[in-house]
Structure formats: C-alpha cells, structure tokens
Motif scaffolding. Structure first.
Motif, PDB file in Angstrom:
ATOM      1  N   ASN A 760      24.577   1.275  84.263  1.00 54.20           N
ATOM      2  CA  ASN A 760      24.755   1.637  82.843  1.00 54.20           C
ATOM      3  C   ASN A 760      24.893   0.391  81.984  1.00 54.20           C
ATOM      4  O   ASN A 760      24.427   0.358  80.835  1.00 54.20           O
ATOM      5  CB  ASN A 760      25.968   2.533  82.679  1.00 54.20           C
ATOM      6  N   LYS A 763      21.275  -1.300  81.882  1.00 51.05           N
ATOM      7  CA  LYS A 763      20.131  -0.472  81.501  1.00 51.05           C
ATOM      8  C   LYS A 763      19.527  -0.889  80.172  1.00 51.05           C
ATOM      9  O   LYS A 763      18.305  -0.917  80.004  1.00 51.05           O
ATOM     10  CB  LYS A 763      20.578   0.990  81.453  1.00 51.05           C
ATOM     11  N   GLN A 769      12.678   1.157  81.873  1.00 46.84           N
ATOM     12  CA  GLN A 769      13.906   1.879  82.188  1.00 46.84           C
ATOM     13  C   GLN A 769      13.674   3.098  83.064  1.00 46.84           C
ATOM     14  O   GLN A 769      14.628   3.785  83.434  1.00 46.84           O
ATOM     15  CB  GLN A 769      14.596   2.299  80.884  1.00 46.84           C
ATOM     16  N   THR A 770      12.434   3.346  83.411  1.00 43.14           N
ATOM     17  CA  THR A 770      12.121   4.533  84.217  1.00 43.14           C
ATOM     18  C   THR A 770      12.830   4.484  85.559  1.00 43.14           C
ATOM     19  O   THR A 770      13.477   5.458  85.984  1.00 43.14           O
ATOM     20  CB  THR A 770      10.608   4.634  84.443  1.00 43.14           C
ATOM     21  N   ASP A 773      16.617   4.863  85.271  1.00 44.55           N
ATOM     22  CA  ASP A 773      16.994   6.278  85.080  1.00 44.55           C
ATOM     23  C   ASP A 773      16.882   7.035  86.399  1.00 44.55           C
ATOM     24  O   ASP A 773      17.725   7.892  86.717  1.00 44.55           O
ATOM     25  CB  ASP A 773      16.081   6.923  84.034  1.00 44.55           C
ATOM     26  N   HIS A 777      20.007   8.948  88.163  1.00 47.98           N
ATOM     27  CA  HIS A 777      19.882  10.363  88.484  1.00 47.98           C
ATOM     28  C   HIS A 777      20.142  10.602  89.973  1.00 47.98           C
ATOM     29  O   HIS A 777      20.771  11.603  90.346  1.00 47.98           O
ATOM     30  CB  HIS A 777      18.482  10.850  88.099  1.00 47.98           C
TER      31      HIS A 777
END
Length: 834
Positions: A760, A763, A769-770, A773, A777
C-alpha cells in the motif's frame, strides 16, 4: 686374237668397270654404281657372289670416306649385307675394324652423319660375330670410348644400337671389359625409353649365359638383368624373367653336384608364401646367394643416392636380393635394416616406400623371429623409421608366440606415449594390429602381460589420436585384444583397469595440457562405462590429484568432460563400488576446494567448472540424504560468494546449486536461520543483476531458502527483502516482473500484514499498478486468525483461507533453538493440531 671376248672374262670386266665408276667425280654415278654392284651380285650364285664381293670389297671400303653421305650410306649397307657370306671375311676384318674405329671415334675423321654412324655400329656387330677371338681381341678395347659415348645419344634408336654393340664387343673381347662398361649399361636402366632398357636386359642376359669369364663378373652383370624384373613395362619384365631363368638353369647344370640336395629335396612352393609371383628356381637362388656379399654394399649406398631414379632401382634390386636369399638373408639383416628404415618412413616417395615395404615383408617371412626382434626393437624408444620397418615386417610374420609376443608388446607399450605426431601414432597402430593378428594366427595361449601391454597401446591411441579414423581403428584394436584375452570388450577395463590406473596415478604430478598420460586416463574413463566400478576409488584419487595441478582452462575442461558422466548418481549406483563414499570424496576433496575464491583467470575457471560438477552431483533426487546433509556446513558460504562473481555463468550456476541444496536442506529440516538469511541476502542483491537469467535464478533461490515461519528477531530482514522485491515488481521487463509477482505471492505468506502494508505504501509510486493490485487482492484472501505461544521459543501461526469452497489450510512452522527439542516438540504439536 678372237673378235669376241671370252665369256669367263665378262664378270671381271664388269667389276673393273664398277671399280672405275666408284672413283668417278660425279657422286650420282658413284652412288648408282654401288647400287649396280648390289644388283649384279644378287644375280649370282652364292659361291660366285662371295667371290665377286671379295674383289670389290676394298673399293667399297674406300667409299666409307666418300664426301657424299648417300654414297657412304649405300656402301656401308652393302658391306653389312654381304660380309656374312664372304669367304674371306676373316681377312677383311682387320681393315673393317680399323676403319670403323676411325669413323666412330671422336677425331677429325669421324663420320659426320648420325645415320651412317648408326650403320657403322651395326657393321661392327656383324664384323665382330664373324671375327675369330684372336683377331678381335687386339682391337676390342679401342672401341669402348666411342661406344660408351654413343650410349648417351639423344636418339633412343642410336642408344639401342650402341648398347648392342657394347654387348658384342665385351662378349668377344677382353675379359676385363665387363668391369669397364657395366656401370655405363647400369645408367641406361634409368633410361626413359623402354627399348633401351630392354636392350640392356638383353645384353646382360647374354653375358650371364654366354660370356666366357662370366663367373668372375656375375656381381656386375646380375643387376643389369634382375632390375628389369621390376620395370614398369611388361615386355621388359618378361624378357628379364626369361633370361634370368635361363641363367639360373644353366647355373644349375654347371653346379649340379653342389645343388643336388636342394634340387632333389627342396620345396617348390613355400607355405604361406607372401608374394603372388612364383618362388625363384634353385639355380637363380644359388646364383644370387653366391654374389650378394659383393653387390649389397653398392645397393645400400645407392639407396641413399641423391637421384630418385637411382634410389628406386636400388630398392627394386634389394627386393630381388631378399626374395632370392630367403632364409640366408639373416646374415645381412644388421646391414640392411638401418637403410631400409630411413626409406620406409619417407612418404615423399610412395613408389620407393612400397618397394622397401615389400623387402621388409620378406624379411619378416624369412627371418627367425628372435633375430628379427633384436634388430627391429632396440632397447631405447622406437623412432618413426623403426616403427615403419616393424609394421611392414609384421605383414610377413606367419605367427607370433610367447615369449616373443611379450617382447613386441612391451616395446610398443614403452614407446606409445613418446610421440603424438599423427604419422607416428598411425604407424604405431599398424604395429599393434600386426602383432595382434600374428598372435591370433598362432592359435597359442598368450600371457596376461602381453594383453595388458597391447591394451595400454590401444588406450594411448584412443586418448591421443588426432583423427576420427585413428580413433575408430583403436576401437577395433580393443575388440581384437578382447578376442585374444578370451573376454568381452567391456570386461577389458575390469581386467586391466587397476594396473593401468595405478601406473597413471604415479604420473599425475606432471600432467599438462598436452600430456599423453592424461589423455590415456581420459580414454580409459570414457570407454570403461559401468565396468569402471571396482576402480572408482582410484579414479577419485587421480581426479583429486589432477585438480590440484590442472593449470589451464583446457585441462579443467577435460576434467569436467570426463567427470560429468561418472557423477550421475544413477551411474555411480550401477557400479560395483561404495557409491556414497565415492560421491562424498569428490564433493569434499575436489569440488569444495575448487569453489574457494582465489585471484586469477585460472582460479575463476576452476570455480566455474567446479560449479558445473556440483550441479551434476546433486541434481538427481535419488542422491542420499546423508550426502546432501553433509554439505550444509561448508557449501553455503562458498556458493553465496560465487553469486557475486564477475562472469554471468558462475553467478547463474551458483544460484542453481543453492536452489537445489536449499530445497533438500529445508526438506530435511537442517537449514538454520543464520545460514538462510545469508543466502537470502546475497540472492536479493542479485535481483538487480544485469543478466535476466541471474535475476530469475535469484528469485528461485529466495523461494527455496525462506522458511514459512520466521522468528521475530528476523522481521527486519524480511522487511528489507520485501521492500527490495516489491521494487522489482515494477520492472520494465514483463517476464521478470511476472516472476517477481509469483515469488512475492509465495514469500509474502511469511508475514501478510507486513507485505500488505508495504504494498500500500509503494503502490502510488508504481508505473504499472496492475500487478500490485493483483498481489494485494491475493493477500486479502488470507487473514491471520490467531497466534499462540506454546513456549518461550515456540509459536504457531494459523493462516486460514477465507475463499468460498476452500478447505481450511493450516501451515505449521516451527523454529527451535535446539534441534532435538524442536523435532520432539514439533511431533507433539502436529499430533495435537491434527
């Protein structure tokens, strides 16, 4: 007085007219008159013809000096035709010989026309054959100078005529003429014209059979005939054989008593005779044997002559001498061997080499084996000449039995590694095959020592050969040795391996890049297969000793090449040996010492090659656990340092080795935290390596080394690792960033809150940023349920997956300060959890 002349006086009147016409000033009349005399004489009866010829003979001789060439030619031809039928030829010869001597000599009265001189030579032959010995004996030597000059005439027909004349002059002349003209005829044996060479053979054959004092001159005459038996033209060969056989038959007849036993009981055909042509007759052999001692020094001298033609003829004559002497050649063996050896090794003259090899073949067939080996195999190392001689001689051997077989094998074995020249090695192979074939032909038992010596020669050829053909032939030699030994080819290594390796072990200290002993060792190991099993301990000792003296990249490459097959655990296990002991010895005494850092290019190569061997040794999952466990203390620091090498390949190989070892050590539960984090630290530094392969390998090392549970005192190190890896998640290389993503998914489970926190934070700085993320996740699907402390040194994380349909996934990671306590406590916890 009668009005008509008496018919009886008509011929005389005609002849008187002819005689007056021969003195006419007109050359055409003189020539026509010679023709008319011929026609007139041809019309008479034989008796009258001879009588009338005698009347005009002196007038015809005067025409020999006529200014007109046509007249001289016609007169000489006529005398040639009519002299044989003359009743007074003996009286005319003195004049004829004197005129011929004058006309063919190098004086101011010499015949200017070559054609007429040729006719004069023919006339000389006719005159000599008609002369009595007493008449010609006085004049014979006076013709030599002119006739010898004519043998070198530019026209072959003239040379033939002069050689023929020389033959007749010598035959009917003085006894000492052979000595004066033999060398002249010998030179004509190299003549480019087959007709000239054939005439030399014909003259020599006539002398051998018909010369009055031939026994005194056989040594000079025999070469003129026998050399022709190897002439390139069949007609010359046939004539030489014909006259030589006739001479031999006549010698038999003249010496029947002394040759009686050989004539009555001698073999016509010898068993296993190595030549296609028939064995010479008794007379021919006896004649040659009688004269060899006189001819041989000159033959050997001319074998070293500067002129190639002389050398070739000398070799041909030497072959015929050996062929005729047969077993009597033993008395000349010491003299012949050095000279033929020089020519046998000379590949610049292939025809001469073939002829010399034929001589040596016969020497091998006829000579007693002990005498042959004494001259063929001296105590010192064999030269190329000596090897070539021995190889050719072996072709003629019918059998080779002990102890002579052992003598030959030991001599070849002793000299096998002294010369790496291709021609030398090829000749050595021919010698070894010749010895083997002769031993097999004997059908007798041979000693193990002989087999061992031949085996060492075959190994030397296999290891030091510079051509694939030679290498393949050495394999055939090994197959033949197996037949001689009565075993299968694969059993040779077990049979002789121990002795071969012991001998090689004593030479390791002097091995260099081009050392023959090293190449022999390589050949032995390469060809041994699983049969090397009983000798693996000795092989290990040699390899370890070699690794200490290997000082070039080529040496080290050879070592790796030879060790790669035998380091496979499956191979080692298939051998009849202590597999664990062998592998441990190689790992601890060869590979580990060579992994240590040292300055220099050679040391760098040494480390790189050791890494290659290490990967081969540990890559198979069947390698015993105790072998792998024994590496945990010494190898990690060395491999960690290797990951910082300048060259790419060592860094990559060090990473591969660490990955394999870490997985095995972690599975065995013997990898301590301190060692783990040293490895992880070095690997994380490689994440920004300039080579993509190294970066990817570093990720594999990190995954393999990190445990699932990390003690609290190492959290800072984990945090540093996470930060370093997350940075590379945004790498421009998509393949690398994807690999980092998969690695973070694995190692992030060690501390999910920390990983999530760091993701976080970072990021917002990501270009792409794919993947960030995706990783967030991924970890949102896991929650830490609770943390339970069992003791002061033991704690447990229960990480539960909350994805629908998943079963509860419990991972228990245990860390203990004391190994035994950890194992005991872990068993208790696992049973309680279950």
């Amino acid at each position: 007085m009668s009005e008509h002349p008496d018919p009886a006086d008509l011929p005389r009147e005609v002849l008187m007219n002819f005689r007056r016409a021969l003195a006419d000033e007109n050359k055409f009349i003189r020539k026509a008159t010679v023709g008319k005399i011929r026609s007139y004489l041809n019309g008479l009866e034989e008796d009258a013809k001879a009588k009338e010829f005698d009347i005009v003979f002196n007038d015809l001789l005067k025409v020999f000096s006529d200014p007109s060439e046509a007249c001289r030619e016609a007169a000489v031809k006529m005398v040639i035709d009519f002299l044989p039928m003359s009743s007074s030829a003996e009286q005319h010869l003195t004049f004829i010989l004197a005129i011929i001597e004058q006309r063919i000599s190098n004086t101011d009265k010499q015949e200017p026309s070559e054609e007429v001189r040729l006719l004069l030579i023919k006339l000389l032959v006719v005159a000599i054959t008609k002369a009595s010995p007493k008449t010609f004996h006085v004049h014979s030597e006076s013709y030599l100078k002119s006739l010898k000059q004519g043998t070198a005439h530019k026209h072959s027909k003239v040379r033939v005529a002069f050689i023929s004349a020389l033959g007749v002059v010598v035959k009917y002349g003085s006894n000492n003429l052979v000595e004066k003209v033999a060398h002249i005829l010998g030179e004509r044996l190299y003549d480019s014209s087959p007709a000239v060479r054939k005439e030399v053979v014909s003259v020599g054959g006539d002398w051998l059979i018909n010369l009055n004092d031939r026994y005194s001159h056989f040594c000079r005459i025999i070469p003129l005939v026998v050399t022709g038996m190897d002439d390139e033209m069949p007609e010359v060969q046939d004539l030489a054989r014909e006259v030589w056989n006739k001479a031999g038959k006549k010698y038999e007849e003249e010496n029947e008593e002394s040759l009686k036993s050989e004539l009555d009981y001698g073999l016509i055909h010898l068993p296993d005779y190595p030549l296609e042509e028939d064995r010479p007759g008794v007379g021919c052999r006896a004649l040659m044997q009688r004269e060899t001692s006189k001819m041989l020094p000159a033959i050997l001298h001319e074998l070293r002559d500067w002129n190639a033609g002389v050398r070739m003829q000398s070799a041909s004559l030497l072959f015929q001498v050996v062929r005729h002497l047969e077993k009597n050649i033993i008395q000349y063996l010491q003299k012949i061997w050095p000279d033929v050896g020089i020519k046998c090794a000379d590949s610049s003259e292939p025809h001469l080499k073939i002829k010399v090899e034929q001589c040596l073949l016969l020497l091998g067939y006829f000579s007693p084996i002990n005498a042959l080996l004494d001259v063929a195999l001296p105590q010192e190392e064999l030269t190329l000449c000596q090897l070539c001689c021995f190889a050719a001689t072996l072709e003629g051997l019918t059998t080779l039995e002990e102890p002579h077989l052992l003598t030959a094998c030991l001599a070849l074995s002793k000299t096998a590694n002294t010369n790496m020249d291709l021609q030398y090695q090829t000749t050595l192979l021919h010698c070894a095959k010749g010895v083997l074939e002769a031993a097999l032909r004997s059908g007798k038992m041979s000693s193990k020592e002989s087999h061992l010596a031949l085996f060492s020669v075959a190994l030397n050829l296999a290891g030091n050969s510079q051509s694939s053909e030679l290498n393949n032939n050495s394999k055939e030699l090994l197959d033949g040795i197996a037949v001689l030994s009565g075993v299968k080819p694969t059993a040779l290594n077990e049979l002789f391996g121990n002795q071969i390796l012991k001998n090689l072990q004593s030479t390791v200290s002097v091995w260099t890049e081009y050392c023959a002993f090293k190449n022999i060792f390589l050949a032995f190991v390469q060809r041994a297969g699983s049969g090397i099993g009983p000798n693996l301990p000795t092989v290990a000792e040699i390899l370890i000793a070699w690794s200490k003296v290997a000082s070039t990249g080529s040496d080290l490459a050879d070592m790796v090449r030879i060790m790669m097959p035998i380091l496979s655990w499956k191979f080692i296990e298939s051998c009849d040996c202590d597999a664990k002991s062998f592998l441990k010895s190689i790992l601890n005494n060869l590979i580990r010492p060579n992994l240590k850092w040292a300055a220099g290019r050679v040391a760098e190569v040494r480390r790189s090659q050791a890494l290659v061997l290490l990967i081969i040794a540990i890559s198979e999952p069947e390698v015993p656990d105790d072998v792998i466990a024994g590496m945990v203390a010494e190898f990690p620091p060395l491999l960690a340092i290797m990951m910082e090498e300048t060259a790419k390949d060592p860094r990559l190989d060090a990473g591969r080795a660490l990955e394999i070892l870490c997985r095995r050590w972690k599975k065995l539960g013997i990898l301590d935290n301190e060692t783990t984090f040293k490895i992880v630290k070095i690997a994380s530094e490689r994440l920004d390596d300039v080579k993509a392969e190294v970066r990817l390998q570093a990720l594999e090392v990190i995954k393999a080394a990190l445990p699932a549970l990390v003690p609290s005192d190492h959290v800072s190190q984990i945090e540093l690792l996470f930060k370093t890896a997350i940075i590379h998640l945004d790498d421009q290389d998509s393949n690398y960033s994807s690999a980092v993503l998969e690695t973070l998914k694995v190692i992030g489970q060690i501390n999910i809150p920390l990983m999530t926190k760091l993701l976080n934070i970072c990021k917002k700085r990501f270009t792409n940023q794919t993947q960030c993320d995706e990783l967030l996740h991924h970890f949102q699907n896991y929650i830490i349920c609770f943390k339970c402390f069992v003791t002061n040194n033991l704690y447990i994380h229960f990480i539960v997956s909350n994805q629908p349909g998943d079963e509860i996934n419990i991972r228990i990671f245990v860390e203990m300060q004391l190994f035994q306590a950890r194992r005991t406590t872990q068993k208790v916890i696992e049973s309680n959890v279950i």
